[in-house]
Enzyme design. Structure first.
Site, PDB file in Angstrom:
ATOM      1  CB  CYS A  36      -0.913   0.026   1.220  1.00 13.11           C
ATOM      2  SG  CYS A  36      -1.889  -1.454   1.363  1.00 13.11           S
TER       3      CYS A  36
ATOM      4  CG  HIS B 232      -3.429   3.269   0.745  1.00 12.53           C
ATOM      5  ND1 HIS B 232      -3.757   2.757  -0.481  1.00 12.53           N
ATOM      6  CD2 HIS B 232      -3.580   2.253   1.640  1.00 12.53           C
ATOM      7  CE1 HIS B 232      -4.094   1.483  -0.332  1.00 12.53           C
ATOM      8  NE2 HIS B 232      -3.998   1.157   0.941  1.00 12.53           N
TER       9      HIS B 232
ATOM     10  CG  ASN C 141      -6.911  -1.041  -0.439  1.00  9.89           C
ATOM     11  OD1 ASN C 141      -6.023  -0.794  -1.243  1.00  9.89           O
ATOM     12  ND2 ASN C 141      -6.677  -1.226   0.852  1.00  9.89           N
TER      13      ASN C 141
HETATM   14  N1  ACO Z   1     -19.501  -9.436   5.037  1.00 14.46           N
HETATM   15  C1  ACO Z   1     -20.200  -9.748   6.130  1.00 14.46           C
HETATM   16  N2  ACO Z   1     -19.633 -10.057   7.309  1.00 14.46           N
HETATM   17  C2  ACO Z   1     -18.298 -10.036   7.354  1.00 14.46           C
HETATM   18  C3  ACO Z   1     -17.504  -9.727   6.253  1.00 14.46           C
HETATM   19  C4  ACO Z   1     -18.152  -9.423   5.028  1.00 14.46           C
HETATM   20  N3  ACO Z   1     -17.497  -9.087   3.910  1.00 14.46           N
HETATM   21  N4  ACO Z   1     -16.213  -9.778   6.614  1.00 14.46           N
HETATM   22  C5  ACO Z   1     -16.177 -10.127   7.908  1.00 14.46           C
HETATM   23  N5  ACO Z   1     -17.445 -10.284   8.345  1.00 14.46           N
HETATM   24  C6  ACO Z   1     -17.885 -10.659   9.694  1.00 14.46           C
HETATM   25  C7  ACO Z   1     -16.855 -11.454  10.431  1.00 14.46           C
HETATM   26  O1  ACO Z   1     -16.956 -12.806  10.113  1.00 14.46           O
HETATM   27  C8  ACO Z   1     -17.242 -11.171  11.862  1.00 14.46           C
HETATM   28  O2  ACO Z   1     -18.332 -11.987  12.191  1.00 14.46           O
HETATM   29  P1  ACO Z   1     -18.463 -12.613  13.680  1.00 14.46           P
HETATM   30  O3  ACO Z   1     -18.529 -11.422  14.596  1.00 14.46           O
HETATM   31  O4  ACO Z   1     -19.715 -13.399  13.601  1.00 14.46           O
HETATM   32  O5  ACO Z   1     -17.217 -13.414  13.865  1.00 14.46           O
HETATM   33  C9  ACO Z   1     -17.729  -9.733  11.831  1.00 14.46           C
HETATM   34  O6  ACO Z   1     -18.041  -9.456  10.455  1.00 14.46           O
HETATM   35  C10 ACO Z   1     -16.697  -8.748  12.308  1.00 14.46           C
HETATM   36  O7  ACO Z   1     -15.445  -9.072  11.738  1.00 14.46           O
HETATM   37  P2  ACO Z   1     -14.187  -8.171  11.900  1.00 14.46           P
HETATM   38  O8  ACO Z   1     -13.063  -8.661  11.050  1.00 14.46           O
HETATM   39  O9  ACO Z   1     -13.941  -7.925  13.346  1.00 14.46           O
HETATM   40  O10 ACO Z   1     -14.795  -6.890  11.206  1.00 14.46           O
HETATM   41  P3  ACO Z   1     -14.418  -5.403  11.388  1.00 14.46           P
HETATM   42  O11 ACO Z   1     -15.522  -4.681  11.980  1.00 14.46           O
HETATM   43  O12 ACO Z   1     -13.058  -5.223  11.970  1.00 14.46           O
HETATM   44  O13 ACO Z   1     -14.322  -4.980   9.849  1.00 14.46           O
HETATM   45  C11 ACO Z   1     -12.631  -4.658   8.231  1.00 14.46           C
HETATM   46  C12 ACO Z   1     -13.459  -5.673   8.960  1.00 14.46           C
HETATM   47  C13 ACO Z   1     -13.537  -3.823   7.346  1.00 14.46           C
HETATM   48  C14 ACO Z   1     -11.633  -5.383   7.348  1.00 14.46           C
HETATM   49  C15 ACO Z   1     -11.924  -3.758   9.263  1.00 14.46           C
HETATM   50  O14 ACO Z   1     -11.266  -4.523  10.224  1.00 14.46           O
HETATM   51  C16 ACO Z   1     -10.944  -2.838   8.642  1.00 14.46           C
HETATM   52  O15 ACO Z   1     -11.303  -1.928   7.928  1.00 14.46           O
HETATM   53  N6  ACO Z   1      -9.672  -3.008   8.957  1.00 14.46           N
HETATM   54  C17 ACO Z   1      -8.638  -2.197   8.372  1.00 14.46           C
HETATM   55  C18 ACO Z   1      -7.970  -2.988   7.394  1.00 14.46           C
HETATM   56  C19 ACO Z   1      -7.962  -2.377   6.063  1.00 14.46           C
HETATM   57  O16 ACO Z   1      -8.453  -1.329   5.777  1.00 14.46           O
HETATM   58  N7  ACO Z   1      -7.313  -3.098   5.214  1.00 14.46           N
HETATM   59  C20 ACO Z   1      -7.173  -2.680   3.907  1.00 14.46           C
HETATM   60  C21 ACO Z   1      -5.978  -3.302   3.371  1.00 14.46           C
HETATM   61  S1  ACO Z   1      -4.594  -2.806   4.199  1.00 14.46           S
HETATM   62  C22 ACO Z   1      -4.320  -1.341   3.775  1.00 14.46           C
HETATM   63  O17 ACO Z   1      -4.513  -0.976   2.660  1.00 14.46           O
HETATM   64  C23 ACO Z   1      -3.914  -0.485   4.866  1.00 14.46           C
END
Ligand code: ACO
Length: 355
Positions: free
Chosen positions: A116, A282, A312
């Protein structure tokens, strides 16, 4: 003293639009979940056979070269940032050179692997070459084809709904004006969390790092000296050839490091957040951008976001967003513009420039 300016900018977005509703047909997810957590509404997916990071990069590069008012033969160095390269080796930089029809020029081509943060690292490296006078027309490209290797089942939904494909390119040139161009840069990394956001296979690690970290993962390696460790049957069967992301941890660290890098370059140049005309972060996640803007006290019109339409696109996200902002007239000569990124590695950094 010489400074580096962006003399031309271009982008290429593959035609196919994949909406959240499309994804919810093939995995257990929903438009509401994706929009609420990431801000993403849709992303573009590359043509499986025709669009590659090198070919998409070449299309973006042709526009950037034309806008810089030079010919392809004038390009004297290539920097190519991607985490989804055409081949494991050689790098996509030489493939793009060939695609552009300038292989005969025999100019250098450097591939950057900082995910990234690839565009920030590439821009900072290019800036050094321009300042020393080594090169005069550097072509810097960020391009990704994520759709080639994501897990589009419910198992991979936390990763696969986030990413999209595309390419962005800039041409960097020197100017003899201390008040223009790249004013300050910051590059950082911390390998402590390397596996938290990673695609470890195919690779030559042989399980070494996982064992050292006490992570019990069976990659299916045999004890025969002559069996491959690069790809094993187990990796295919156990979905170990997909990217892994511990989203919540990435989020927590990203919202600290993004503002720190931005403040660092502002301070180096003696500027304050309020003086920024535009921050192009980013496009990791809309929630991260909003958090960063709030932390720095930036107004909505000081931050450019387009993740809603592209997802992304990793190394391509900053040049695509910057290009779009420029095309919309949001970046004008004299504007103070900051680019910033955080991602896998972890790596993070920022560039501050007077356009
Ligand atoms: N659709 C529906 N439910 C989902 C999905 C989906 N696509 N993905 C995960 N879930 C569920 C999980 O299974 C979990 O269910 P559970 O509670 O029954 O176990 C629940 O949603 C919560 O999961 P988390 O991973 O804790 O979800 P979170 O609220 O953290 O959101 C996300 C996930 C969007 C990836 C978030 O953590 C995030 O934005 N993190 C930052 C990472 C990022 O932006 N990465 C981009 C790439 S890296 C970079 O470019 C910096």
């Amino acid at each position: 003293m010489k400074r580096s300016i962006i003399a031309g900018i271009g982008k290429y977005i593959p035609e196919h639009v994949e909406t959240n509703d499309d994804l919810s047909q093939i995995m257990d997810t929903s438009d509401a979940w994706i929009q609420e957590r990431t801000g993403i509404k849709e992303r573009h997916f590359a043509d499986k056979h025709k669009d590659t990071p090198a070919s998409m990069g070449a299309k973006a590069a042709e526009i950037a070269i034309e806008r810089a008012g030079i010919s392809k033969e004038d390009v004297d160095f290539i920097i190519f940032a991607t985490l989804s390269p055409d081949y494991y080796f050689p790098g996509s930089g030489v493939l793009m050179q060939r695609e552009l029809g300038i292989a005969h020029t025999e100019i250098g081509a450097l591939d950057v692997r900082t995910q990234c943060t690839g565009f920030i690292y590439g821009l900072t490296v290019a800036d050094q070459f321009i300042r020393t006078g080594m090169y005069k027309n550097i072509l810097l490209v960020g391009a990704e084809k994520h759709s080639m290797g994501l897990d589009f089942t419910t198992r991979g939904r936390n990763v696969s709904v986030i990413f999209g494909d595309g390419a962005g390119a800039v041409v960097l040139q020197p100017v003899e004006d201390e008040n223009r161009g790249i004013l300050a840069s910051a590059l950082h990394s911390d390998g402590t969390h390397a596996e938290i956001l990673a695609m470890v296979n195919p690779g030559s690690h042989g399980g070494y790092h996982h064992e050292k970290l006490g992570l019990e993962v069976d990659f299916g390696f045999s004890e025969s000296r002559y069996d491959p460790i690069f790809v094993t049957r187990k990796m295919l069967d156990a979905a170990q050839l997909f990217p892994y992301m511990d989203g919540p941890t990435v989020f927590k660290i990203a919202v600290q490091k993004f503002p720190a890098a931005i403040l660092e370059v502002l301070e180096k140049a003696g500027k304050k957040p309020a003086e920024l005309d535009l921050l192009v972060p980013h496009q990791a996640n809309l929630r991260i951008s909003q958090f960063v803007a709030k932390r720095l006290g930036l107004k909505e019109d000081q931050v450019y976001n387009n993740i809603q339409r592209y997802g992304n696109t990793t190394a391509a996200s900053i040049p695509i967003a910057l290009c779009e902002a420029w095309e919309e007239g949001r970046v004008k000569e004299g504007d103070l513009v900051c680019l910033a990124a955080f991602g896998s590695g972890f790596t993070w950094g920022a560039n501050l420039m007077r356009w």
